[in-house]
Design a protein around this motif. Structure first.
Motif, PDB file in Angstrom:
ATOM      1  N   GLU A   1       1.311   0.515   0.005  1.00 39.68           N
ATOM      2  CA  GLU A   1       0.364  -0.467  -0.528  1.00 39.68           C
ATOM      3  C   GLU A   1      -1.055  -0.175  -0.047  1.00 39.68           C
ATOM      4  O   GLU A   1      -2.015  -0.292  -0.818  1.00 39.68           O
ATOM      5  CB  GLU A   1       0.778  -1.884  -0.126  1.00 39.68           C
ATOM      6  CG  GLU A   1      -0.045  -2.949  -0.816  1.00 39.68           C
ATOM      7  CD  GLU A   1       0.441  -4.357  -0.530  1.00 39.68           C
ATOM      8  OE1 GLU A   1      -0.327  -5.294  -0.805  1.00 39.68           O
ATOM      9  OE2 GLU A   1       1.564  -4.528  -0.039  1.00 39.68           O
TER      10      GLU A   1
ATOM     11  N   PRO B   1      -9.105  -3.839  -6.754  1.00 36.12           N
ATOM     12  CA  PRO B   1      -7.768  -4.372  -7.038  1.00 36.12           C
ATOM     13  C   PRO B   1      -7.529  -5.711  -6.346  1.00 36.12           C
ATOM     14  O   PRO B   1      -7.588  -5.789  -5.120  1.00 36.12           O
ATOM     15  CB  PRO B   1      -6.821  -3.292  -6.501  1.00 36.12           C
ATOM     16  CG  PRO B   1      -7.641  -2.438  -5.619  1.00 36.12           C
ATOM     17  CD  PRO B   1      -9.057  -2.576  -6.041  1.00 36.12           C
TER      18      PRO B   1
ATOM     19  N   ASP C   1      -4.749  -7.522  -6.373  1.00 32.64           N
ATOM     20  CA  ASP C   1      -3.353  -7.767  -6.044  1.00 32.64           C
ATOM     21  C   ASP C   1      -2.903  -7.073  -4.764  1.00 32.64           C
ATOM     22  O   ASP C   1      -1.723  -6.877  -4.552  1.00 32.64           O
ATOM     23  CB  ASP C   1      -2.465  -7.323  -7.206  1.00 32.64           C
ATOM     24  CG  ASP C   1      -2.617  -5.848  -7.531  1.00 32.64           C
ATOM     25  OD1 ASP C   1      -3.656  -5.262  -7.158  1.00 32.64           O
ATOM     26  OD2 ASP C   1      -1.710  -5.281  -8.166  1.00 32.64           O
ATOM     27  N   CYS C   2      -3.833  -6.702  -3.915  1.00 30.63           N
ATOM     28  CA  CYS C   2      -3.477  -5.966  -2.703  1.00 30.63           C
ATOM     29  C   CYS C   2      -3.661  -6.805  -1.459  1.00 30.63           C
ATOM     30  O   CYS C   2      -4.435  -7.749  -1.435  1.00 30.63           O
ATOM     31  CB  CYS C   2      -4.342  -4.712  -2.585  1.00 30.63           C
ATOM     32  SG  CYS C   2      -3.943  -3.477  -3.813  1.00 30.63           S
ATOM     33  N   ASN C   3      -2.971  -6.400  -0.424  1.00 32.40           N
ATOM     34  CA  ASN C   3      -3.096  -7.034   0.877  1.00 32.40           C
ATOM     35  C   ASN C   3      -4.226  -6.323   1.624  1.00 32.40           C
ATOM     36  O   ASN C   3      -4.026  -5.264   2.204  1.00 32.40           O
ATOM     37  CB  ASN C   3      -1.775  -6.918   1.640  1.00 32.40           C
ATOM     38  CG  ASN C   3      -1.815  -7.625   2.960  1.00 32.40           C
ATOM     39  OD1 ASN C   3      -2.843  -8.157   3.382  1.00 32.40           O
ATOM     40  ND2 ASN C   3      -0.687  -7.624   3.646  1.00 32.40           N
TER      41      ASN C   3
END
Length: 157
Positions: A41, A89, A91-93
Protein backbone atom coordinates in the motif's frame (compact mmCIF):
# COMPACT_ATOMS: atom_id res chain seq x y z
CA UNK A 1 13.30 -52.29 19.29
CA UNK A 2 12.64 -50.01 22.20
CA UNK A 3 8.94 -49.46 22.46
CA UNK A 4 8.00 -46.17 24.08
CA UNK A 5 4.88 -46.16 26.11
CA UNK A 6 2.98 -42.90 26.02
CA UNK A 7 1.12 -41.96 29.10
CA UNK A 8 -1.90 -39.70 29.05
CA UNK A 9 0.28 -36.90 30.46
CA UNK A 10 2.72 -37.29 27.53
CA UNK A 11 -0.12 -37.27 25.00
CA UNK A 12 -1.67 -34.12 26.50
CA UNK A 13 1.73 -32.38 26.60
CA UNK A 14 2.34 -33.28 22.93
CA UNK A 15 -1.09 -31.97 21.93
CA UNK A 16 -0.53 -28.69 23.81
CA UNK A 17 2.97 -28.27 22.37
CA UNK A 18 1.66 -28.90 18.84
CA UNK A 19 -1.09 -26.33 19.39
CA UNK A 20 1.37 -23.73 20.67
CA UNK A 21 3.72 -24.28 17.72
CA UNK A 22 0.83 -24.11 15.23
CA UNK A 23 -0.50 -20.90 16.82
CA UNK A 24 2.96 -19.31 16.78
CA UNK A 25 3.45 -20.20 13.11
CA UNK A 26 0.02 -18.85 12.23
CA UNK A 27 0.84 -15.54 13.99
CA UNK A 28 4.19 -15.26 12.21
CA UNK A 29 2.52 -15.85 8.85
CA UNK A 30 -0.21 -13.31 9.65
CA UNK A 31 2.37 -10.69 10.69
CA UNK A 32 4.25 -11.27 7.44
CA UNK A 33 1.03 -10.82 5.45
CA UNK A 34 0.18 -7.56 7.25
CA UNK A 35 3.69 -6.23 6.73
CA UNK A 36 3.59 -7.14 3.03
CA UNK A 37 0.16 -5.45 2.63
CA UNK A 38 1.39 -2.27 4.33
CA UNK A 39 4.50 -2.19 2.15
CA UNK A 40 2.42 -2.79 -0.96
CA UNK A 41 0.00 0.00 0.00
CA UNK A 42 2.88 2.39 0.75
CA UNK A 43 4.40 1.59 -2.65
CA UNK A 44 1.06 2.25 -4.37
CA UNK A 45 0.66 5.53 -2.51
CA UNK A 46 4.18 6.74 -3.31
CA UNK A 47 4.07 5.75 -6.97
CA UNK A 48 0.57 7.21 -7.50
CA UNK A 49 1.50 10.48 -5.84
CA UNK A 50 4.83 10.69 -7.70
CA UNK A 51 3.11 10.16 -11.06
CA UNK A 52 0.48 12.82 -10.23
CA UNK A 53 3.22 15.27 -9.24
CA UNK A 54 5.19 14.52 -12.42
CA UNK A 55 2.10 15.19 -14.55
CA UNK A 56 1.58 18.42 -12.63
CA UNK A 57 5.21 19.47 -13.27
CA UNK A 58 4.86 18.68 -16.99
CA UNK A 59 1.71 20.80 -17.20
CA UNK A 60 3.56 23.65 -15.53
CA UNK A 61 6.52 23.33 -17.86
CA UNK A 62 4.19 23.49 -20.84
CA UNK A 63 2.50 26.61 -19.46
CA UNK A 64 5.84 28.31 -18.89
CA UNK A 65 7.01 27.48 -22.41
CA UNK A 66 3.74 28.81 -23.85
CA UNK A 67 4.15 32.03 -21.87
CA UNK A 68 7.72 32.48 -23.10
CA UNK A 69 6.76 31.69 -26.70
CA UNK A 70 3.94 34.21 -26.53
CA UNK A 71 6.40 36.81 -25.24
CA UNK A 72 8.89 36.10 -28.04
CA UNK A 73 6.20 36.22 -30.74
CA UNK A 74 4.20 39.22 -29.57
CA UNK A 75 6.53 41.06 -27.23
CA UNK A 76 3.97 40.84 -24.47
CA UNK A 77 3.33 38.43 -21.68
CA UNK A 78 0.25 36.28 -22.11
CA UNK A 79 -1.99 35.55 -19.20
CA UNK A 80 -1.94 32.20 -17.50
CA UNK A 81 -3.18 31.05 -14.17
CA UNK A 82 -1.68 28.54 -11.82
CA UNK A 83 -3.39 25.20 -12.54
CA UNK A 84 -5.23 23.18 -9.94
CA UNK A 85 -3.16 21.02 -7.62
CA UNK A 86 -2.65 17.38 -8.55
CA UNK A 87 -5.17 14.83 -7.34
CA UNK A 88 -3.43 12.56 -4.87
CA UNK A 89 -4.84 9.11 -4.18
CA UNK A 90 -7.52 9.54 -1.49
CA UNK A 91 -7.93 5.84 -0.74
CA UNK A 92 -4.53 5.34 0.87
CA UNK A 93 -3.29 5.18 4.41
CA UNK A 94 -1.05 8.25 4.51
CA UNK A 95 0.40 7.14 7.84
CA UNK A 96 2.46 4.53 6.02
CA UNK A 97 4.98 7.09 4.78
CA UNK A 98 7.43 9.33 6.61
CA UNK A 99 5.64 12.09 8.55
CA UNK A 100 7.74 14.88 7.03
CA UNK A 101 7.06 13.64 3.53
CA UNK A 102 3.36 13.24 4.33
CA UNK A 103 3.26 16.83 5.56
CA UNK A 104 4.92 18.07 2.34
CA UNK A 105 2.50 16.12 0.15
CA UNK A 106 -0.65 17.09 1.97
CA UNK A 107 0.47 20.75 2.19
CA UNK A 108 1.22 20.96 -1.53
CA UNK A 109 -2.39 21.81 -2.39
CA UNK A 110 -2.22 24.81 -0.05
CA UNK A 111 1.05 25.88 -1.65
CA UNK A 112 -0.61 25.87 -5.06
CA UNK A 113 -3.50 28.00 -3.80
CA UNK A 114 -1.09 30.43 -2.14
CA UNK A 115 0.95 30.70 -5.34
CA UNK A 116 -2.19 31.57 -7.31
CA UNK A 117 -3.13 34.28 -4.82
CA UNK A 118 0.40 35.70 -4.69
CA UNK A 119 0.68 35.74 -8.50
CA UNK A 120 -2.72 37.41 -8.89
CA UNK A 121 -1.84 40.08 -6.33
CA UNK A 122 1.56 40.78 -7.91
CA UNK A 123 0.03 41.01 -11.38
CA UNK A 124 -2.82 43.26 -10.27
CA UNK A 125 -1.19 45.60 -7.77
CA UNK A 126 2.45 45.61 -8.90
CA UNK A 127 1.90 45.18 -12.63
CA UNK A 128 4.25 42.18 -12.57
CA UNK A 129 3.00 40.26 -15.59
CA UNK A 130 5.66 37.58 -15.07
CA UNK A 131 4.46 36.74 -11.57
CA UNK A 132 2.43 33.74 -12.70
CA UNK A 133 5.40 32.35 -14.60
CA UNK A 134 7.73 32.63 -11.61
CA UNK A 135 5.13 31.01 -9.32
CA UNK A 136 4.58 28.23 -11.86
CA UNK A 137 8.34 27.60 -12.11
CA UNK A 138 8.71 27.42 -8.32
CA UNK A 139 5.79 24.98 -8.02
CA UNK A 140 7.11 22.87 -10.90
CA UNK A 141 10.44 22.48 -9.10
CA UNK A 142 8.70 21.66 -5.82
CA UNK A 143 6.51 19.03 -7.51
CA UNK A 144 9.56 17.41 -9.13
CA UNK A 145 11.42 17.42 -5.82
CA UNK A 146 8.48 15.80 -4.00
CA UNK A 147 8.14 13.13 -6.71
CA UNK A 148 11.86 12.43 -6.37
CA UNK A 149 11.55 12.14 -2.57
CA UNK A 150 8.68 9.69 -2.96
CA UNK A 151 10.70 7.52 -5.31
CA UNK A 152 13.70 7.68 -2.98
CA UNK A 153 11.39 6.63 -0.12
CA UNK A 154 10.60 3.48 -2.14
CA UNK A 155 14.21 2.89 -3.13
CA UNK A 156 13.48 3.55 -6.81
CA UNK A 157 15.98 6.41 -7.20
Amino acid sequence: MNPVIWTSKDIIAAIIATGIVAAALREIIELAKVRWRKRSEAQYLCVSAAVALDAFALEYRELTEMMQAHYHQRGAVGSISVPSPPKLPPDCNWRLIDITLMNELLSFENMVRKAQIDADLAAHFEGNTWSHTSEVLALMEKAKALASQLRTNLGLS
